[in-house]
Design a protein around this motif. Structure first.
Motif, mmCIF file in Angstrom:
data_model
loop_
_atom_site.group_PDB
_atom_site.id
_atom_site.type_symbol
_atom_site.label_atom_id
_atom_site.label_comp_id
_atom_site.label_asym_id
_atom_site.label_seq_id
_atom_site.Cartn_x
_atom_site.Cartn_y
_atom_site.Cartn_z
ATOM 1 N N ARG A 155 0.813 -1.219 0.000
ATOM 2 C CA ARG A 155 0.000 0.000 0.000
ATOM 3 C C ARG A 155 0.845 1.267 0.000
ATOM 4 N NH1 ARG A 155 -4.571 -1.596 -1.758
ATOM 5 N NH2 ARG A 155 -5.599 0.245 -0.892
ATOM 6 N N ASN A 156 2.161 1.142 -0.052
ATOM 7 C CA ASN A 156 3.001 2.341 -0.103
ATOM 8 C C ASN A 156 3.476 2.595 -1.528
ATOM 9 O OD1 ASN A 156 5.383 0.751 -0.580
ATOM 10 N ND2 ASN A 156 5.431 0.275 1.617
ATOM 11 N N LEU A 157 4.212 3.689 -1.704
ATOM 12 C CA LEU A 157 4.618 4.098 -3.044
ATOM 13 C C LEU A 157 5.837 3.345 -3.566
ATOM 14 C CD1 LEU A 157 4.192 7.988 -2.757
ATOM 15 C CD2 LEU A 157 2.545 6.290 -3.566
ATOM 16 N N ALA A 158 6.523 2.596 -2.709
ATOM 17 C CA ALA A 158 7.737 1.903 -3.135
ATOM 18 C C ALA A 158 7.455 0.880 -4.231
ATOM 19 C CB ALA A 158 8.396 1.230 -1.940
ATOM 20 N N ILE A 159 6.232 0.381 -4.300
ATOM 21 C CA ILE A 159 5.858 -0.604 -5.314
ATOM 22 C C ILE A 159 6.061 -0.058 -6.724
ATOM 23 C CG2 ILE A 159 3.442 0.122 -5.341
ATOM 24 C CD1 ILE A 159 4.704 -3.490 -5.747
ATOM 25 N N PHE A 160 6.046 1.263 -6.854
ATOM 26 C CA PHE A 160 6.166 1.862 -8.181
ATOM 27 C C PHE A 160 7.615 1.966 -8.666
ATOM 28 C CE2 PHE A 160 2.128 3.680 -6.441
ATOM 29 C CZ PHE A 160 1.317 2.822 -7.173
ATOM 30 N N GLN A 161 8.524 1.350 -7.910
ATOM 31 C CA GLN A 161 9.865 1.116 -8.445
ATOM 32 C C GLN A 161 9.812 -0.013 -9.468
ATOM 33 O OE1 GLN A 161 13.226 1.451 -5.299
ATOM 34 N NE2 GLN A 161 11.415 0.842 -4.133
ATOM 35 N N TYR A 162 8.741 -0.816 -9.383
ATOM 36 C CA TYR A 162 8.633 -2.009 -10.225
ATOM 37 C C TYR A 162 7.368 -2.031 -11.081
ATOM 38 C CZ TYR A 162 11.608 -2.963 -6.223
ATOM 39 O OH TYR A 162 12.561 -2.866 -5.246
ATOM 40 N N GLU A 163 6.393 -1.206 -10.739
ATOM 41 C CA GLU A 163 5.134 -1.154 -11.477
ATOM 42 C C GLU A 163 4.890 0.258 -11.977
ATOM 43 O OE1 GLU A 163 3.289 -3.633 -12.282
ATOM 44 O OE2 GLU A 163 3.943 -5.259 -10.959
ATOM 45 N N LYS A 164 4.144 0.377 -13.062
ATOM 46 C CA LYS A 164 3.891 1.686 -13.672
ATOM 47 C C LYS A 164 2.688 2.383 -13.032
ATOM 48 C CE LYS A 164 5.936 0.589 -18.155
ATOM 49 N NZ LYS A 164 7.132 1.422 -17.855
ATOM 50 N N VAL A 165 2.828 3.699 -12.843
ATOM 51 C CA VAL A 165 1.755 4.512 -12.272
ATOM 52 C C VAL A 165 1.497 5.705 -13.191
ATOM 53 C CG1 VAL A 165 3.442 5.703 -10.784
ATOM 54 C CG2 VAL A 165 1.000 5.874 -10.275
ATOM 55 N N GLY A 166 0.245 5.957 -13.504
ATOM 56 C CA GLY A 166 -0.113 7.052 -14.395
ATOM 57 C C GLY A 166 -0.385 8.336 -13.633
ATOM 58 N N VAL A 167 0.066 9.462 -14.199
ATOM 59 C CA VAL A 167 -0.165 10.773 -13.588
ATOM 60 C C VAL A 167 -0.564 11.767 -14.675
ATOM 61 C CG1 VAL A 167 1.494 10.391 -11.719
ATOM 62 C CG2 VAL A 167 2.250 11.494 -13.834
ATOM 63 N N GLU A 168 -1.327 12.759 -14.291
ATOM 64 C CA GLU A 168 -1.621 13.874 -15.183
ATOM 65 C C GLU A 168 -0.401 14.785 -15.183
ATOM 66 O OE1 GLU A 168 -5.688 16.283 -16.137
ATOM 67 O OE2 GLU A 168 -5.039 16.226 -14.050
ATOM 68 N N ILE A 169 0.087 15.134 -16.345
ATOM 69 C CA ILE A 169 1.342 15.879 -16.445
ATOM 70 C C ILE A 169 1.275 17.208 -15.691
ATOM 71 C CG2 ILE A 169 0.756 17.077 -18.604
ATOM 72 C CD1 ILE A 169 3.707 16.522 -19.453
ATOM 73 N N ASP A 170 2.368 17.530 -14.984
ATOM 74 C CA ASP A 170 2.521 18.772 -14.219
ATOM 75 C C ASP A 170 1.552 18.887 -13.045
ATOM 76 O OD1 ASP A 170 4.620 19.719 -15.747
ATOM 77 O OD2 ASP A 170 3.323 20.747 -17.168
ATOM 78 N N SER A 171 0.994 17.778 -12.617
ATOM 79 C CA SER A 171 0.111 17.795 -11.444
ATOM 80 C C SER A 171 0.949 17.595 -10.186
ATOM 81 C CB SER A 171 -0.941 16.693 -11.549
ATOM 82 O OG SER A 171 -0.319 15.414 -11.534
ATOM 83 N N MET A 172 0.328 17.785 -9.014
ATOM 84 C CA MET A 172 1.049 17.558 -7.771
ATOM 85 C C MET A 172 1.539 16.112 -7.668
ATOM 86 S SD MET A 172 1.364 16.312 -4.589
ATOM 87 C CE MET A 172 -0.231 15.494 -4.490
ATOM 88 N N PRO A 173 0.698 15.090 -7.965
ATOM 89 C CA PRO A 173 1.203 13.716 -7.902
ATOM 90 C C PRO A 173 2.383 13.476 -8.842
ATOM 91 C CG PRO A 173 -1.185 13.707 -7.922
ATOM 92 C CD PRO A 173 -0.754 15.119 -8.203
ATOM 93 N N ASP A 174 2.380 14.117 -10.003
ATOM 94 C CA ASP A 174 3.489 13.994 -10.939
ATOM 95 C C ASP A 174 4.785 14.449 -10.268
ATOM 96 O OD1 ASP A 174 5.289 14.058 -13.021
ATOM 97 O OD2 ASP A 174 4.279 15.640 -14.148
ATOM 98 N N ASN A 175 4.773 15.644 -9.691
ATOM 99 C CA ASN A 175 5.970 16.187 -9.044
ATOM 100 C C ASN A 175 6.380 15.353 -7.831
ATOM 101 O OD1 ASN A 175 6.027 18.334 -10.892
ATOM 102 N ND2 ASN A 175 4.642 19.553 -9.644
ATOM 103 N N TYR A 176 5.389 14.916 -7.056
ATOM 104 C CA TYR A 176 5.672 14.183 -5.827
ATOM 105 C C TYR A 176 6.278 12.808 -6.139
ATOM 106 C CZ TYR A 176 4.950 12.197 -1.166
ATOM 107 O OH TYR A 176 5.133 11.616 0.058
ATOM 108 N N LEU A 177 5.628 12.066 -7.043
ATOM 109 C CA LEU A 177 6.112 10.725 -7.349
ATOM 110 C C LEU A 177 7.461 10.755 -8.059
ATOM 111 C CD1 LEU A 177 2.799 9.029 -8.528
ATOM 112 C CD2 LEU A 177 4.033 8.585 -6.410
ATOM 113 N N SER A 178 7.645 11.751 -8.920
ATOM 114 C CA SER A 178 8.910 11.833 -9.667
ATOM 115 C C SER A 178 10.094 12.088 -8.742
ATOM 116 C CB SER A 178 8.825 12.940 -10.725
ATOM 117 O OG SER A 178 7.844 12.631 -11.700
ATOM 118 N N GLY A 179 9.848 12.752 -7.612
ATOM 119 C CA GLY A 179 10.933 13.037 -6.684
ATOM 120 C C GLY A 179 11.006 12.084 -5.508
ATOM 121 N N PHE A 180 10.060 11.164 -5.422
ATOM 122 C CA PHE A 180 9.999 10.244 -4.273
ATOM 123 C C PHE A 180 11.184 9.275 -4.291
ATOM 124 C CE2 PHE A 180 8.210 6.688 -1.793
ATOM 125 C CZ PHE A 180 7.754 7.379 -0.684
#
Length: 292
Positions: A155-180
């Motif tokens: 349930r944490n974000l570390a799983i996305f080191q191995y799985e793909k996650v979609g984001v709307e470009i230039d959104s807060m989740p985009d910036n947050y996940l890209s720097g996580f």
């Protein structure tokens, strides 16, 4: 000197007149219409389908106008660089590139934040003295829609080191996940022009998850049986959730009082929840009500 002063005043007059002119409550009732600012292409809140306005804020605006005994007229807002710009363009001044463009009487779906509302600028002056924000009618939050066959019990974000996650470009989740995790998720952060496009890729099995605003995810994931949408993973965000409400020009207080009374009534009697339900979105009471 007098000639120079006269010239300066003449040049500034259009600016000041565009700020001070405002339709008061009596003017609105006499005119028979209410100009309502809503965001363009922002489902499920406001958008056009077959040239007809639809969405949560459209239904709310129709309900407000009907209760005031007037017809709604829509003022479509294209998001600018900041909320201050949107408020200026829609409510108190009009767009900087079009001084003659009419302003709205009220604006819906404005992030309601008392610190922002009463905040000071770099000179110690009120940042939003020309705008009054009030009437929170929903609590929005950041969330993740997961394909649990891919993410399993993680349930944490570390799983996305191995799985793909979609984001709307230039959104807060985009910036947050890209720097996580020091950028270790970047290779699996897939960018889309719109949340709807990301949701379509998710439904095709191309992504393990999609991130965005909870209400928009619920709308975008319509058609899926019991989609897994939660806020788990965003615990480190300083602002995971926020209220949305209404804005008017500062001297529209009589209109604000009437609209605030109506919204408060509908939040308490379940009418607001019904509006959200009709668009497949779960209504979340604003903190103003949960703290009482």
């Amino acid at each position: 000197m007098k000639a120079i002063l006269t010239l300066v005043l003449a040049l500034l007059l259009p600016f000041f007149s565009s700020i001070t002119q405002a339709r008061n409550y009596e003017d609105i009732i006499k005119s028979g219409y209410l100009v309502i600012a809503v965001y363009r292409d922002f489902p499920p809140y406001s958008s056009l389908e077959n040239d007809q306005p639809v969405g949560i804020d459209i239904d709310l605006g129709n309900k407000l106008a009907k209760s005031l005994g007037v017809e709604p007229r829509w003022f479509w807002v294209t998001p600018d660089e900041s909320l201050e710009d949107d408020l200026r363009n829609a409510v108190w001044k009009g767009h900087v590139l079009d001084a003659k463009k009419k302003k709205a009487d009220i604006m819906l779906r404005v992030p309601y934040d008392r610190e922002f509302n009463y905040g000071l600028d770099g000179y110690g002056l009120p940042r939003n003295e020309l705008v009054h924000m009030f009437g929170p009618y929903h609590q929005e939050s950041w969330a993740i829609a997961r394909d649990t066959q891919k993410t399993r019990d993680v349930r944490n974000l570390a799983i996305f080191q191995y799985e793909k996650v979609g984001v709307e470009i230039d959104s807060m989740p985009d910036n947050y996940l890209s720097g996580f995790l020091g950028g270790r998720l970047q290779k699996n952060v897939v960018h889309f022009v719109s949340l709807k496009d990301a949701a379509e890729a998710f439904k095709k099995g191309e992504l393990a998850a999609v991130t965005g605003m909870r209400s928009r995810l619920q709308w975008a994931m319509s058609g899926l049986p019991d989609p897994d949408i939660t806020g788990e993973g965003f615990e480190m965000l300083s602002r995971r959730q926020w209220d949305i409400g209404v804005a008017v020009k500062q001297d529209y207080r009589e209109l604000a009082n009437e609209v605030e009374y109506l919204i408060d009534t509908w939040v308490k009697d379940g009418s607001m929840a019904e509006i959200f339900s009709q668009h497949g979105v779960s209504f979340e009471k604003p903190s103003l009500y949960t703290e009482q």
